[in-house]
Write an enzyme that holds these catalytic residues in place. Structure first.
Site, PDB file in Angstrom:
ATOM      1  CD  GLU A 101     -10.209  16.952   7.497  1.00 36.31           C
ATOM      2  OE1 GLU A 101     -10.641  17.802   8.302  1.00 36.31           O
ATOM      3  OE2 GLU A 101      -9.198  16.270   7.732  1.00 36.31           O
ATOM      4  CB  CYS A 114      -3.207  16.254  -0.131  1.00 39.16           C
ATOM      5  SG  CYS A 114      -3.295  14.640   0.679  1.00 39.16           S
ATOM      6  CB  CYS A 121      -9.376   4.264   5.331  1.00 40.52           C
ATOM      7  SG  CYS A 121      -8.275   3.117   4.456  1.00 40.52           S
ATOM      8  CB  CYS A 125      -2.783   2.205   9.034  1.00 41.05           C
ATOM      9  SG  CYS A 125      -2.768   1.454   7.391  1.00 41.05           S
ATOM     10  CB  CYS A 128      -3.871   6.225   9.589  1.00 42.08           C
ATOM     11  SG  CYS A 128      -4.835   7.119   8.363  1.00 42.08           S
ATOM     12  CB  CYS A 359       1.152  12.030   6.249  1.00 46.77           C
ATOM     13  SG  CYS A 359       2.018  12.689   4.856  1.00 46.77           S
TER      14      CYS A 359
HETATM   15  N1  SAH Z   1      -4.162   5.028   1.995  1.00 47.58           N
HETATM   16  C1  SAH Z   1      -2.969   5.403   1.372  1.00 47.58           C
HETATM   17  C2  SAH Z   1      -2.803   6.896   1.206  1.00 47.58           C
HETATM   18  C3  SAH Z   1      -3.137   7.813   2.358  1.00 47.58           C
HETATM   19  S1  SAH Z   1      -2.072   7.991   3.676  1.00 47.58           S
HETATM   20  C4  SAH Z   1      -1.771   4.817   2.088  1.00 47.58           C
HETATM   21  O1  SAH Z   1      -1.927   4.366   3.197  1.00 47.58           O
HETATM   22  O2  SAH Z   1      -0.697   4.796   1.491  1.00 47.58           O
HETATM   23  C5  SAH Z   1      -0.581   8.764   3.087  1.00 47.58           C
HETATM   24  C6  SAH Z   1       0.653   8.340   3.894  1.00 47.58           C
HETATM   25  O3  SAH Z   1       0.595   8.823   5.252  1.00 47.58           O
HETATM   26  C7  SAH Z   1       0.793   6.824   4.010  1.00 47.58           C
HETATM   27  O4  SAH Z   1       2.119   6.441   3.764  1.00 47.58           O
HETATM   28  C8  SAH Z   1       0.430   6.571   5.448  1.00 47.58           C
HETATM   29  O5  SAH Z   1       0.952   5.381   5.939  1.00 47.58           O
HETATM   30  C9  SAH Z   1       0.985   7.784   6.125  1.00 47.58           C
HETATM   31  N2  SAH Z   1       0.443   8.022   7.458  1.00 47.58           N
HETATM   32  C10 SAH Z   1      -0.744   7.627   7.957  1.00 47.58           C
HETATM   33  N3  SAH Z   1      -0.890   8.063   9.233  1.00 47.58           N
HETATM   34  C11 SAH Z   1       0.225   8.761   9.525  1.00 47.58           C
HETATM   35  C12 SAH Z   1       0.651   9.484  10.670  1.00 47.58           C
HETATM   36  N4  SAH Z   1      -0.100   9.581  11.764  1.00 47.58           N
HETATM   37  N5  SAH Z   1       1.854  10.090  10.626  1.00 47.58           N
HETATM   38  C13 SAH Z   1       2.628  10.033   9.512  1.00 47.58           C
HETATM   39  N6  SAH Z   1       2.267   9.387   8.394  1.00 47.58           N
HETATM   40  C14 SAH Z   1       1.077   8.745   8.391  1.00 47.58           C
HETATM   41 FE1  SF4 Z   2      -6.213   3.901   5.138  1.00 44.46          FE
HETATM   42 FE2  SF4 Z   2      -4.826   5.547   6.671  1.00 44.46          FE
HETATM   43 FE3  SF4 Z   2      -3.935   3.065   6.266  1.00 44.46          FE
HETATM   44 FE4  SF4 Z   2      -3.862   4.849   4.260  1.00 44.46          FE
HETATM   45  S1  SF4 Z   2      -2.734   4.967   6.194  1.00 44.46           S
HETATM   46  S2  SF4 Z   2      -4.606   2.732   4.165  1.00 44.46           S
HETATM   47  S3  SF4 Z   2      -5.732   6.046   4.703  1.00 44.46           S
HETATM   48  S4  SF4 Z   2      -5.838   3.623   7.308  1.00 44.46           S
END
Ligand code: SAH
Ligand code: SF4
Length: 367
Positions: A101, A114, A121, A125, A128, A359
């Protein structure tokens, strides 16, 4: 299409201008033709090698391109637009039928793309959607570049679409801003991401200025140190979310591999070596990491570092039940950072939540 000599055809989006010129030389063509092709690709955003689209290329060059090269355009499997019209999300199809995406975000006076760096990934996390789907594969440089080209093309159609301009006065120009905050962990695919950035930055191509590229990492310590050593002029964002190792490890499993003290040491090295501030991202989850005491902990952790905190109220995903912090509590959090620590912060505008383009909401289902 197989190349004439049986080799895999070159995806032109994989190549820097210098590499394209070198390829033309090995093919026995003048680098002048490579420059023309480059201009077609990145100034005109050409979608085919045809004579109508690339009239200034000699037939012999066109024939060679047809035989030995591809243009890795990513077909759109699904395009959705948020109700407010400011966010468009594209589910793009890769050559092996995997999908990623890419999001186009319209702000007053600018458009930001973006972009994803991996299919899925590996970092896991918990909140996410990309982490929840697991890791499939890295993207190639060409697949990363093709996402930016896609958005750059989409901007042209926005411009010509009647009545759309009122939404973002002044955006009419071209793609200028890129955030590597889509699917995947960019520093877990370091070489391909940096190669793509070199292509995106080329001043006679898409010409995205380095200061308009932001790379967000979960905290891959070796990658941060390498960025520092290579003095790459990007903006770096580090996803923190918690100010103690124990709390962070419950949200970000890779904190076990790269613990908070190592991460902060790497951030310090990065800022000292490059002279740059880091953006620290903090997903605000009600009752979990959003109290004034949490703000004090992050303030203390970042004391003395050139830093800005980006607060992101949690966006919903199917695999995590937390609640986003209300705006009032987010403001309180900001107040503590500002008044007690002189630490600047922003609350990120929520965007495209109705189409799951916010995000951490990106996945390959297109939902
Ligand atoms: N992998 C990278 C970049 C992608 S995510 C990273 O983790 O930094 C971009 C941002 O969105 C990151 O700060 C991540 O922690 C945040 N994020 C992920 N899931 C989210 C969610 N459900 N709500 C708000 N922010 C989120
Ligand atoms: Fe991967 Fe999502 Fe964690 Fe970013 S926030 S490192 S995309 S699992």
């Amino acid at each position: 299409m197989p190349a004439a000599n049986g080799a895999t055809p070159a995806n032109l989006y994989d190549l820097t201008r210098g590499e394209l010129q070198a390829l033309f030389v090995t093919w026995g063509f003048s680098p002048v033709h490579a420059t023309r092709l480059w201009n077609y690709l990145y100034l005109e955003l050409a979608a085919t090698f045809s004579a109508e689209v690339m009239p200034d290329l000699p037939e012999k060059v066109r024939a060679r391109l047809h035989a030995a090269a591809t243009l890795g355009i990513l077909p759109v499997a699904l395009a959705t637009e948020s109700r407010d019209g400011f966010t468009r999300k594209y589910l793009l199809t890769l050559g092996d039928a995997e999908r990623v995406e890419t999001v186009l975000m319209r702000f007053t006076g600018r458009v930001t793309a973006c972009i994803s760096s991996q299919v899925g990934c590996a970092m896991g996390c918990v909140f996410c959607a990309t982490g929840q789907m697991g890791y499939t594969r890295d993207l190639t440089p060409g697949e990363i570049v093709a996402q930016a080209v896609h958005v750059a093309r989409a901007i042209r159609t926005l411009d010509s679409a009647k009545g759309q301009d009122r939404l973002t006065p002044g955006h009419k120009d071209r793609l200028r801003n890129i955030v590597l905050m889509g699917m995947g962990e960019p520093l877990h695919n370091y070489d391909a991401v940096m190669h793509a950035i070199d292509i995106l930055r080329d001043s006679s191509g898409l010409a995205i200025a380095a200061e308009r590229i932001t790379l967000s990492t979960v905290g891959v310590v070796p990658g941060i140190l390498r960025l520092a050593q290579e003095q790459r002029p990007l903006h770096l964002a580090v996803s923190l979310h918690a100010a103690t190792q124990a709390e962070r490890a419950t949200l970000v499993p890779v904190a076990k591999k790269w613990p908070l003290d190592e991460l902060m040491a790497a951030c310090r090295t990065y800022s000292e070596t490059t002279g740059r501030k880091i953006f620290y991202e903090w997903t605000l989850i009600e009752g979990k990491n959003d109290t004034p005491d949490h703000a004090r902990a992050v303030g203390a952790l970042l004391r003395g570092l050139p830093a800005q905190v980006n607060l992101i109220p949690l966006n919903p995903t199917s695999g995590y039940g937390g609640t986003p912090t209300a705006l009032e509590a987010a403001k309180r959090f900001q107040g503590v950072l500002a008044h007690e620590f002189k630490l600047p912060s922003t609350v990120r505008q929520r965007r495209g939540i109705d189409i799951a383009a916010g995000c951490g909401q990106l996945a390959t289902t297109g939902a």
